[in-house]
Design an enzyme around this catalytic site. Sequence first.
Site, mmCIF file in Angstrom:
data_model
loop_
_atom_site.group_PDB
_atom_site.id
_atom_site.type_symbol
_atom_site.label_atom_id
_atom_site.label_comp_id
_atom_site.label_asym_id
_atom_site.label_seq_id
_atom_site.Cartn_x
_atom_site.Cartn_y
_atom_site.Cartn_z
ATOM 1 N N HIS A 55 -32.317 138.566 -32.889
ATOM 2 C CA HIS A 55 -33.186 138.377 -34.284
ATOM 3 C C HIS A 55 -34.689 138.074 -34.209
ATOM 4 C CE1 HIS A 55 -29.765 136.054 -36.659
ATOM 5 N NE2 HIS A 55 -29.156 137.012 -35.679
ATOM 6 N N GLU A 57 -37.452 136.907 -34.750
ATOM 7 C CA GLU A 57 -37.407 135.819 -34.675
ATOM 8 C C GLU A 57 -37.603 135.645 -33.345
ATOM 9 O OE1 GLU A 57 -36.811 135.283 -38.539
ATOM 10 O OE2 GLU A 57 -35.445 135.866 -37.048
ATOM 11 N N CYS A 85 -32.549 132.469 -40.336
ATOM 12 C CA CYS A 85 -31.494 131.709 -39.836
ATOM 13 C C CYS A 85 -30.662 131.129 -38.974
ATOM 14 C CB CYS A 85 -29.980 133.182 -39.155
ATOM 15 S SG CYS A 85 -31.191 132.745 -37.423
ATOM 16 N N CYS A 88 -32.099 131.192 -35.716
ATOM 17 C CA CYS A 88 -33.886 131.183 -35.533
ATOM 18 C C CYS A 88 -34.165 129.926 -35.800
ATOM 19 C CB CYS A 88 -33.969 131.829 -36.566
ATOM 20 S SG CYS A 88 -33.658 133.731 -36.008
#
Length: 158
Positions: A55, A57, A85, A88
């Site tokens: 992801h 991040e 999410c 993250c």
Amino acid sequence: MDRFNPKFMEMAIELARQNVISGKGGPFGAVIVRDGEVLASAMNEVIANDDPTAHAEVMAIRRACANLKSYQLGGCEIYTSCEPCPMCLGAIYWARPDRVYYAATRDDAANSGFDDSLIYRECKLDMDERSIPFHNTMREEAVKAFKAWDKSGLKIKY
């Protein structure tokens, strides 16, 4: 003191937009800043890397920590194009930045098929109630590593 700078959020959003065009992953971008300087930026690379943890991040945290040669991001801010999410969010708390700014919400993401509601629900459940079975095995053997850590002269609190 709030140090929000819209140019960094614009960068994160532009990374998300560019990622849609490139087809490398979902519409997510992140920028990590310290003292007004960009330390790292990243797009979602899930599809490009066949990595569900890639992801934006998480990728930005990895890069910023490598640049700083540190496993923590004190004094830093994360600008992300979307509310993080659960995965993250966990990475952010482990990295310990000073603050996080996000643009789109988790509901906006869910409306485009990135629905984290299952994960939020699952986290609240006991292990035996989760949709993916979790089995606790060989605990005593594993705890020996924690005991060795506790006695280690190399122990670093993080």
